[in-house]
Design a protein around this motif. Structure first.
Motif, mmCIF file in Angstrom:
data_model
loop_
_atom_site.group_PDB
_atom_site.id
_atom_site.type_symbol
_atom_site.label_atom_id
_atom_site.label_comp_id
_atom_site.label_asym_id
_atom_site.label_seq_id
_atom_site.Cartn_x
_atom_site.Cartn_y
_atom_site.Cartn_z
ATOM 1 N N GLY A 135 0.772 -1.233 0.000
ATOM 2 C CA GLY A 135 0.000 0.000 0.000
ATOM 3 C C GLY A 135 0.803 1.283 0.000
ATOM 4 O O GLY A 135 0.373 2.295 0.551
ATOM 5 N N HIS A 136 1.962 1.281 -0.621
ATOM 6 C CA HIS A 136 2.777 2.496 -0.687
ATOM 7 C C HIS A 136 2.085 3.545 -1.544
ATOM 8 O O HIS A 136 1.471 3.243 -2.553
ATOM 9 C CB HIS A 136 4.163 2.200 -1.256
ATOM 10 N N GLN A 137 2.225 4.805 -1.149
ATOM 11 C CA GLN A 137 1.635 5.923 -1.878
ATOM 12 C C GLN A 137 2.530 6.392 -3.024
ATOM 13 O O GLN A 137 2.094 7.157 -3.871
ATOM 14 C CB GLN A 137 1.387 7.099 -0.929
ATOM 15 N N GLY A 138 3.763 5.964 -3.032
ATOM 16 C CA GLY A 138 4.694 6.369 -4.076
ATOM 17 C C GLY A 138 6.120 6.202 -3.619
ATOM 18 O O GLY A 138 6.406 5.503 -2.640
ATOM 19 N N GLY A 170 0.280 5.974 -13.726
ATOM 20 C CA GLY A 170 0.044 5.172 -12.526
ATOM 21 C C GLY A 170 1.164 5.216 -11.508
ATOM 22 O O GLY A 170 1.069 4.593 -10.449
ATOM 23 N N ALA A 171 2.231 5.933 -11.806
ATOM 24 C CA ALA A 171 3.364 6.056 -10.881
ATOM 25 C C ALA A 171 3.306 7.416 -10.193
ATOM 26 O O ALA A 171 2.903 8.406 -10.795
ATOM 27 C CB ALA A 171 4.684 5.915 -11.629
ATOM 28 N N ARG A 172 3.713 7.430 -8.936
ATOM 29 C CA ARG A 172 3.750 8.687 -8.184
ATOM 30 C C ARG A 172 5.123 8.826 -7.541
ATOM 31 O O ARG A 172 5.577 7.957 -6.813
ATOM 32 C CB ARG A 172 2.673 8.703 -7.110
ATOM 33 N N VAL A 173 5.768 9.960 -7.823
ATOM 34 C CA VAL A 173 7.080 10.272 -7.249
ATOM 35 C C VAL A 173 6.934 11.559 -6.458
ATOM 36 O O VAL A 173 6.337 12.522 -6.929
ATOM 37 C CB VAL A 173 8.143 10.453 -8.360
ATOM 38 N N MET A 174 7.476 11.549 -5.251
ATOM 39 C CA MET A 174 7.506 12.741 -4.432
ATOM 40 C C MET A 174 8.946 13.216 -4.348
ATOM 41 O O MET A 174 9.853 12.411 -4.159
ATOM 42 C CB MET A 174 7.007 12.455 -3.011
ATOM 43 N N ILE A 175 9.139 14.514 -4.483
ATOM 44 C CA ILE A 175 10.487 15.077 -4.400
ATOM 45 C C ILE A 175 10.583 15.821 -3.080
ATOM 46 O O ILE A 175 9.803 16.754 -2.822
ATOM 47 C CB ILE A 175 10.784 16.019 -5.576
ATOM 48 N N ALA A 176 11.529 15.411 -2.267
ATOM 49 C CA ALA A 176 11.742 16.047 -0.973
ATOM 50 C C ALA A 176 12.041 17.532 -1.172
ATOM 51 O O ALA A 176 12.727 17.909 -2.131
ATOM 52 C CB ALA A 176 12.887 15.354 -0.241
#
Length: 116
Positions: free
Chosen positions: A28-31, A65-71
């Motif tokens: 269940g990872h969000q990205g 369908g992929a989600r990447v978050m940038i710190a």
């Protein structure tokens, strides 16, 4: 934070999007959050970690369908980067094609940016 309106901070190739989507499906990872930290022989290293909760300060990029978050602290270093996923005979993994990198070590794990 450092974005240009209407332009994503990073681009994700179809191969990377497919791999990220697979990783998101686990537990269940969000990205996937990407960032940079001090280390390695060239001075900086990329970081990647699973995300279970999106930080409101993260830059969120979604593709196929992929989600990447940038710190937040990495956004200025990663702007314009293409994230790819490569598979070869000996290895497979994410590859960052980053126009902001001025030097990289021989193994490709460590990078250096121009003085800002």
């Amino acid at each position: 934070m450092f974005g240009i309106p209407g332009k994503q901070a990073v681009t994700i190739t179809p191969a990377a999007a497919s791999q990220i989507a697979k990783l998101m499906g686990r537990d269940g990872h969000q990205g996937l959050r990407i960032g940079v930290k001090k280390g390695g022989c060239a001075g900086m290293e990329y970081t990647m970690e699973y995300v279970t909760e999106v930080d409101p300060n993260d830059e969120v990029v979604e593709s196929d369908g992929a989600r990447v978050m940038i710190a937040p602290m990495a956004q200025m270093f990663l702007f314009g980067t293409q994230i790819d996923y490569e598979v070869s005979l000996l290895e497979s993994g994410f590859k960052f094609n980053n126009p902001n990198v001025t030097e990289a070590c021989g193994c490709g794990e460590s990078i250096k940016f121009a003085d800002m």
